[in-house]
Design an enzyme around this catalytic site. Structure first.
Site, PDB file in Angstrom:
ATOM      1  N   GLY A  14     -15.481   3.916  -2.115  1.00  0.00           N
ATOM      2  CA  GLY A  14     -15.673   3.211  -3.385  1.00  0.00           C
ATOM      3  C   GLY A  14     -16.252   4.156  -4.428  1.00  0.00           C
ATOM      4  O   GLY A  14     -15.780   5.281  -4.589  1.00  0.00           O
ATOM      5  N   ASP A  22       0.803  -1.236   0.000  1.00  0.00           N
ATOM      6  CA  ASP A  22       0.000   0.000   0.000  1.00  0.00           C
ATOM      7  C   ASP A  22       0.836   1.287   0.000  1.00  0.00           C
ATOM      8  O   ASP A  22       0.667   2.150  -0.868  1.00  0.00           O
ATOM      9  CB  ASP A  22      -1.008  -0.011   1.156  1.00  0.00           C
ATOM     10  CG  ASP A  22      -0.367   0.071   2.536  1.00  0.00           C
ATOM     11  OD1 ASP A  22       0.796  -0.362   2.694  1.00  0.00           O
ATOM     12  OD2 ASP A  22      -1.034   0.566   3.463  1.00  0.00           O
ATOM     13  N   ASN A  28       2.850   1.600  -3.167  1.00  0.00           N
ATOM     14  CA  ASN A  28       2.008   1.967  -4.320  1.00  0.00           C
ATOM     15  C   ASN A  28       1.787   3.485  -4.338  1.00  0.00           C
ATOM     16  O   ASN A  28       1.850   4.121  -5.397  1.00  0.00           O
ATOM     17  CB  ASN A  28       0.641   1.271  -4.251  1.00  0.00           C
ATOM     18  CG  ASN A  28       0.748  -0.239  -4.226  1.00  0.00           C
ATOM     19  OD1 ASN A  28       1.775  -0.800  -4.589  1.00  0.00           O
ATOM     20  ND2 ASN A  28      -0.310  -0.899  -3.783  1.00  0.00           N
ATOM     21  N   ALA A  83      -6.819   1.081  -5.454  1.00  0.00           N
ATOM     22  CA  ALA A  83      -7.740   2.215  -5.672  1.00  0.00           C
ATOM     23  C   ALA A  83      -7.481   3.291  -4.622  1.00  0.00           C
ATOM     24  O   ALA A  83      -7.284   4.468  -4.948  1.00  0.00           O
ATOM     25  CB  ALA A  83      -9.193   1.745  -5.607  1.00  0.00           C
ATOM     26  N   GLY A  84      -7.463   2.873  -3.360  1.00  0.00           N
ATOM     27  CA  GLY A  84      -7.252   3.839  -2.276  1.00  0.00           C
ATOM     28  C   GLY A  84      -5.839   4.419  -2.290  1.00  0.00           C
ATOM     29  O   GLY A  84      -5.646   5.618  -2.058  1.00  0.00           O
ATOM     30  N   ASP A  85      -4.842   3.582  -2.559  1.00  0.00           N
ATOM     31  CA  ASP A  85      -3.431   4.040  -2.562  1.00  0.00           C
ATOM     32  C   ASP A  85      -3.218   5.085  -3.650  1.00  0.00           C
ATOM     33  O   ASP A  85      -2.516   6.092  -3.439  1.00  0.00           O
ATOM     34  CB  ASP A  85      -2.475   2.869  -2.841  1.00  0.00           C
ATOM     35  CG  ASP A  85      -2.744   1.678  -1.937  1.00  0.00           C
ATOM     36  OD1 ASP A  85      -3.252   1.880  -0.820  1.00  0.00           O
ATOM     37  OD2 ASP A  85      -2.441   0.542  -2.362  1.00  0.00           O
TER      38      ASP A  85
END
Ligand code: ADP
Length: 302
Positions: free
Chosen positions: A228, A31, A34, A258-260
């Site tokens: 999301g 994470d 990334n 997606a979050g990273d």
């Protein structure tokens, strides 16, 4: 334009990803790494992006460092520990569903906060430092405290501290320990970047607004709640409450990172003075591109 120095702290792992022909491709991901990788893509050359972790002295560890350097990420803050190596995970595909197996019990990164003077030097003169709940989860209680002390001192000296709670229950002894450690970490952070699915579940927050309030109550000046495809809810001391609706992605291929990648888009914009709404839009645009392709590290257009 002033040059910025950015450091992310955590564990990068070897990823073995299945190919159609039955063989595996070796990648490197994790994470906090990334986010460093996306920051490097998004920021101007004149800004420095570094990674802080620990690896072994074996060939695989050296390959990981070479990969980071080739990506333009500095590795002075990666300690080398001769008797350890890097962690590894393998992805299995079964009927299109991905499952993960991990070998990280003895990874070098678990010792990344062992050496106080190394950490002190690593965080010196940084403009922005990002760490996560996964960074905390792999450390012993004593090392976790040491890392938070070092970050608190850096914050006093003017470094902006960003924290993504990234709550992974299986990395912790129990939920209470995880929830307590995340709130303790939030106390040293200026920017907190939670995901509502995790925070709602673990703290019982009734709404993204409740998540924002919980982190504001322990001193975070800026909170962004990812959710999301749903509306992003954010708060900053200067601009108050701001919301942003991500453009829906029709065909989601792989939500890994997606979050990273959102964090990288958002933080890169803020670092260069963007207003909250523009920084949220940047984060959403970067992550929307990432989830349209397979894998954690996807080339994005700015
Ligand atoms: P995490 O990976 O931390 O769980 P999220 O799943 O909340 O993070 O996703 C992070 C960001 O990625 C969201 O805030 C949103 O901008 C974007 N995103 C995720 N899923 C979608 C989707 N289906 N359509 C559009 N954007 C999405």
């Amino acid at each position: 334009m002033r040059n910025h120095k950015i450091l992310t702290i955590g564990e990068c792992m070897v990823e073995m990803a299945p190919r159609e022909d039955g063989a595996y491709t070796r990648n490197f991901a994790g994470d906090s790494f990334n986010t460093a990788w996306y920051l490097r893509h998004l920021l101007p050359e004149s800004d420095q992006v570094g990674y802080c972790s620990a690896v072994g002295t074996d060939g695989l560890s050296t390959s990981m460092l070479s990969f980071m350097e080739a990506a333009g990420i500095t590795t002075q803050a990666v300690r080398r520990i001769p008797e350890r190596t890097v962690g590894l995970y393998m992805i299995e595909l079964s009927n299109g569903e991905r499952s993960f197996s991990y070998w990280r019990g003895e990874s070098a990164a678990k010792l990344l906060a062992q050496d106080r003077s190394f950490l002190d030097a690593a965080v010196m003169d940084q403009d922005l430092i990002l760490f996560s709940g996964i960074t905390l989860a792999i450390l012993s209680e004593q090392h976790r405290q040491q890392l938070l002390d070092v970050l608190a001192a850096a914050r006093v000296r003017g470094t902006t501290i960003a924290f993504d709670p990234n709550m992974r229950l299986r990395l912790w002894p129990d939920r209470q320990t995880m929830c307590d450690a995340v709130m303790q970490a939030a106390r040293v952070a200026d920017v907190v970047l939670p995901s509502f699915d995790e925070d709602g579940l673990n703290y019982g927050d009734a709404s993204p607004q409740a998540t924002i309030e919980r982190y504001r109550a322990v001193g975070a000046g800026c909170v962004v709640v990812k959710n999301g495809p749903e509306r992003l809810h954010a708060f900053s001391q200067q601009e108050g409450s701001v919301v942003f609706d991500p453009v829906p992605v029709e065909t989601v291929v792989d939500t890994t990172a997606a979050g990273d990648s959102f964090n990288a888009g958002f933080l890169s914009a803020r670092l260069h003075g963007a207003a909250m709404a523009d920084a949220l839009a940047k984060g959403a645009s970067v992550s929307a591109q990432v989830i349209k392709s397979r894998g954690a590290l996807v080339s994005v257009s700015i």
